[in-house]
Design a protein around this motif. Structure first.
Motif, PDB file in Angstrom:
ATOM      1  N   ILE A 161      72.573  21.230  38.852  1.00 31.67           N
ATOM      2  CA  ILE A 161      73.512  20.199  39.301  1.00 31.67           C
ATOM      3  C   ILE A 161      73.361  18.932  38.468  1.00 31.67           C
ATOM      4  N   ASP A 162      72.108  18.573  38.151  1.00 28.70           N
ATOM      5  CA  ASP A 162      71.857  17.345  37.381  1.00 28.70           C
ATOM      6  C   ASP A 162      72.060  17.547  35.878  1.00 28.70           C
ATOM      7  N   GLY A 163      72.320  18.764  35.458  1.00 27.58           N
ATOM      8  CA  GLY A 163      72.536  19.027  34.043  1.00 27.58           C
ATOM      9  C   GLY A 163      71.271  19.245  33.250  1.00 27.58           C
ATOM     10  N   VAL A 164      70.129  19.356  33.922  1.00 27.23           N
ATOM     11  CA  VAL A 164      68.866  19.586  33.214  1.00 27.23           C
ATOM     12  C   VAL A 164      68.807  21.022  32.685  1.00 27.23           C
ATOM     13  N   PHE A 165      69.283  21.981  33.493  1.00 25.88           N
ATOM     14  CA  PHE A 165      69.308  23.383  33.086  1.00 25.88           C
ATOM     15  C   PHE A 165      70.765  23.839  32.955  1.00 25.88           C
ATOM     16  N   ASP A 166      70.991  24.710  31.990  1.00 29.71           N
ATOM     17  CA  ASP A 166      72.308  25.315  31.844  1.00 29.71           C
ATOM     18  C   ASP A 166      72.384  26.548  32.741  1.00 29.71           C
ATOM     19  N   PRO A 167      73.480  26.696  33.465  1.00 30.07           N
ATOM     20  CA  PRO A 167      73.629  27.877  34.329  1.00 30.07           C
ATOM     21  C   PRO A 167      73.971  29.123  33.515  1.00 30.07           C
ATOM     22  N   ASP A 168      73.093  29.496  32.586  1.00 31.47           N
ATOM     23  CA  ASP A 168      73.347  30.667  31.755  1.00 31.47           C
ATOM     24  C   ASP A 168      72.835  31.923  32.460  1.00 31.47           C
ATOM     25  N   GLU A 169      73.014  33.055  31.805  1.00 28.32           N
ATOM     26  CA  GLU A 169      72.650  34.335  32.420  1.00 28.32           C
ATOM     27  C   GLU A 169      71.153  34.414  32.704  1.00 28.32           C
ATOM     28  N   ARG A 170      70.328  33.919  31.793  1.00 28.80           N
ATOM     29  CA  ARG A 170      68.884  33.975  31.972  1.00 28.80           C
ATOM     30  C   ARG A 170      68.443  33.173  33.194  1.00 28.80           C
ATOM     31  N   SER A 171      69.002  31.970  33.364  1.00 27.87           N
ATOM     32  CA  SER A 171      68.644  31.144  34.526  1.00 27.87           C
ATOM     33  C   SER A 171      69.100  31.786  35.824  1.00 27.87           C
ATOM     34  N   LEU A 172      70.302  32.346  35.807  1.00 27.44           N
ATOM     35  CA  LEU A 172      70.826  32.968  37.021  1.00 27.44           C
ATOM     36  C   LEU A 172      70.029  34.215  37.393  1.00 27.44           C
ATOM     37  N   ARG A 173      69.583  34.982  36.380  1.00 21.03           N
ATOM     38  CA  ARG A 173      68.750  36.140  36.681  1.00 21.03           C
ATOM     39  C   ARG A 173      67.417  35.707  37.311  1.00 21.03           C
ATOM     40  N   GLY A 174      66.883  34.602  36.832  1.00 22.16           N
ATOM     41  CA  GLY A 174      65.658  34.092  37.436  1.00 22.16           C
ATOM     42  C   GLY A 174      65.852  33.714  38.897  1.00 22.16           C
ATOM     43  N   LEU A 175      67.012  33.118  39.199  1.00 22.35           N
ATOM     44  CA  LEU A 175      67.300  32.776  40.595  1.00 22.35           C
ATOM     45  C   LEU A 175      67.461  34.025  41.445  1.00 22.35           C
ATOM     46  N   VAL A 176      68.109  35.056  40.881  1.00 19.48           N
ATOM     47  CA  VAL A 176      68.270  36.308  41.619  1.00 19.48           C
ATOM     48  C   VAL A 176      66.911  36.934  41.926  1.00 19.48           C
ATOM     49  N   LEU A 177      65.971  36.852  40.980  1.00 23.63           N
ATOM     50  CA  LEU A 177      64.632  37.390  41.216  1.00 23.63           C
ATOM     51  C   LEU A 177      63.947  36.681  42.385  1.00 23.63           C
ATOM     52  N   GLN A 178      64.128  35.371  42.483  1.00 23.50           N
ATOM     53  CA  GLN A 178      63.539  34.633  43.596  1.00 23.50           C
ATOM     54  C   GLN A 178      64.182  35.033  44.921  1.00 23.50           C
ATOM     55  N   VAL A 179      65.490  35.248  44.901  1.00 20.27           N
ATOM     56  CA  VAL A 179      66.179  35.715  46.116  1.00 20.27           C
ATOM     57  C   VAL A 179      65.669  37.108  46.495  1.00 20.27           C
ATOM     58  N   ASP A 180      65.476  37.985  45.481  1.00 23.91           N
ATOM     59  CA  ASP A 180      64.933  39.317  45.759  1.00 23.91           C
ATOM     60  C   ASP A 180      63.536  39.218  46.380  1.00 23.91           C
ATOM     61  N   SER A 181      62.741  38.271  45.894  1.00 19.31           N
ATOM     62  CA  SER A 181      61.407  38.088  46.453  1.00 19.31           C
ATOM     63  C   SER A 181      61.472  37.684  47.923  1.00 19.31           C
ATOM     64  N   LEU A 182      62.393  36.803  48.247  1.00 15.54           N
ATOM     65  CA  LEU A 182      62.568  36.398  49.647  1.00 15.54           C
ATOM     66  C   LEU A 182      63.031  37.575  50.497  1.00 15.54           C
ATOM     67  N   ALA A 183      63.996  38.336  49.977  1.00 14.24           N
ATOM     68  CA  ALA A 183      64.512  39.481  50.730  1.00 14.24           C
ATOM     69  C   ALA A 183      63.414  40.511  50.966  1.00 14.24           C
ATOM     70  N   ARG A 184      62.570  40.743  49.957  1.00  9.25           N
ATOM     71  CA  ARG A 184      61.473  41.701  50.082  1.00  9.25           C
ATOM     72  C   ARG A 184      60.471  41.226  51.126  1.00  9.25           C
ATOM     73  N   LEU A 185      60.160  39.947  51.105  1.00  6.69           N
ATOM     74  CA  LEU A 185      59.221  39.402  52.087  1.00  6.69           C
ATOM     75  C   LEU A 185      59.775  39.551  53.499  1.00  6.69           C
ATOM     76  N   VAL A 186      61.034  39.242  53.698  1.00 11.43           N
ATOM     77  CA  VAL A 186      61.649  39.353  55.027  1.00 11.43           C
ATOM     78  C   VAL A 186      61.638  40.797  55.504  1.00 11.43           C
ATOM     79  N   GLU A 187      61.980  41.741  54.626  1.00  7.92           N
ATOM     80  CA  GLU A 187      62.003  43.152  55.018  1.00  7.92           C
ATOM     81  C   GLU A 187      60.597  43.658  55.331  1.00  7.92           C
ATOM     82  N   ASP A 188      59.609  43.254  54.533  1.00 10.42           N
ATOM     83  CA  ASP A 188      58.239  43.665  54.818  1.00 10.42           C
ATOM     84  C   ASP A 188      57.759  43.105  56.155  1.00 10.42           C
TER      85      ASP A 188
END
Length: 353
Positions: A161-188
């Motif tokens: 939002i502040d323009g520090v990071f570009d919302p490119d594919e690499r950044s978005l994949r990193g965010l998806v990995l964090q969401v997957d980690s949360l989903a895995r924790l909740v399911e476990d």
């Protein structure tokens, strides 16, 4: 105290009534017996009146002497009964007020039923205290586990939002990995909680485990080879009545555990029958578990190498999920060192005949 006054009064009145009734029955019973005897043997009749004032005076005096004795006995009995019950009531009141460390003293253990009642109460109180401590630990640990991915997500999104990071594919994949980690924790967490409460639903059916394992190994092999691992299968053709989806989930957790903690090399999956059990094992090539963790490795949030686990997305619930699934099937899971010096985890299920 109301309990003491009420129960003491009842015991005292009951003992007094028993004393008066018993004295009266004995007194008049004696005269009735004399009447019957005289009816059959008239010569024994002395001609005295059936009931004299002296007799009544003797009856009254006997009751007056017996009543204080009965009162003393009743009060002593009431005291013996009420002391442990009052301790139980005080402890229950303290627990209701939030003091789970309260315990009752059984006092005189000759009152067997009351002593047993207090022992059961103390056992229940200890379990409540243990459950409260476990719940507090769980809440703190879960909050700690959730904090890391949420902090990363918030920081990355705010940076975009502040323009520090570009919302490119690499950044978005990193965010998806964090969401997957949360989903895995909740399911476990969901799996472990349902199993502990006895509500983990299973769809049991007769399954050829060897076929299921081979199909799963084919899917996992490319990713494992890329990380320096190789799957080695030693599978007997056995049939087990299990929930295939849950068993695959448990097996995947064991393979992932080996991938996170073991040295690069072979991960051996074995399937055999032994002593009426079907044993599914996963072994690695080391370094195994230190003795201090081997006894509690199946407890929630217990990790081996915590730093490496976090790097690979571990949450400390994998082996707890395995135990929950296997025990829900009526089996057991165990750990022992493997022949190569690594870790060997075995899931034992009942064999279908």
């Amino acid at each position: 105290m109301k309990l003491r006054a009420g129960l003491s009064r009842q015991i005292l009145l009951a003992m007094s009534a028993i004393t008066v009734t018993a004295g009266t029955l004995v007194f008049f019973g004696t005269y009735l017996a004399y009447t019957v005897i005289i009816a059959f043997y008239p010569r024994l009749d002395s001609g005295d009146e059936w009931l004299t004032a002296t007799d009544l005076a003797i009856l009254g005096a006997s009751i007056l002497v017996a009543l204080p004795v009965a009162a003393v006995v009743a009060l002593r009995l009431a005291r013996r009964i009420l002391e442990p019950l009052e301790a139980l009531a005080r402890s229950a009141r303290r627990i209701a007020e939030g003091d789970l460390s309260a315990r009752a003293s059984p006092g005189d253990r000759s009152l067997g039923e009351i002593a047993t009642l207090i022992d059961d109460f103390n056992t229940m109180a200890q379990r409540l205290q243990d459950m409260a401590a476990d719940m507090a630990l769980w809440n703190a640990t879960i909050a700690h586990e959730l904090r890391t991915p949420l902090t990363i997500l918030k920081g990355r999104l705010q940076g975009m939002i502040d323009g520090v990071f570009d919302p490119d594919e690499r950044s978005l994949r990193g965010l998806v990995l964090q969401v997957d980690s949360l989903a895995r924790l909740v399911e476990d967490l969901r799996t472990v909680t349902l199993a502990d409460s006895g509500h983990l639903d299973l769809r049991l059916e007769r399954v050829h485990l060897a076929k299921e394992i081979r199909e799963m190994a084919e899917l996992l092999a490319p990713e494992l080879r890329a990380q320096g691992f190789a799957l080695a299968l030693d599978l007997s053709d056995v049939t087990v009545e299990v929930d295939a989806t849950r068993v695959r989930q448990a097996l995947l957790a064991l393979i992932t555990n080996a991938r996170r903690y073991a040295m690069r090399g072979a991960i051996r999956i074995s399937l055999r029958q032994s002593g009426g059990e079907t044993v599914l094992g996963v072994a690695d090539e080391g370094p195994g578990l230190p003795p201090d963790k081997a006894t509690r490795i199946f407890d929630p949030f217990v990790r081996g190498d915590a730093i490496r686990s976090r790097e690979l997305g571990g949450n400390g619930l994998g082996l707890s999920v395995v135990r929950a699934i296997v025990e829900a099937h009526g089996g057991c899971v165990r750990y022992r060192p493997s022949q190569s010096g690594g870790a060997l985890f075995e899931m034992a299920f009942k064999t279908v005949t």
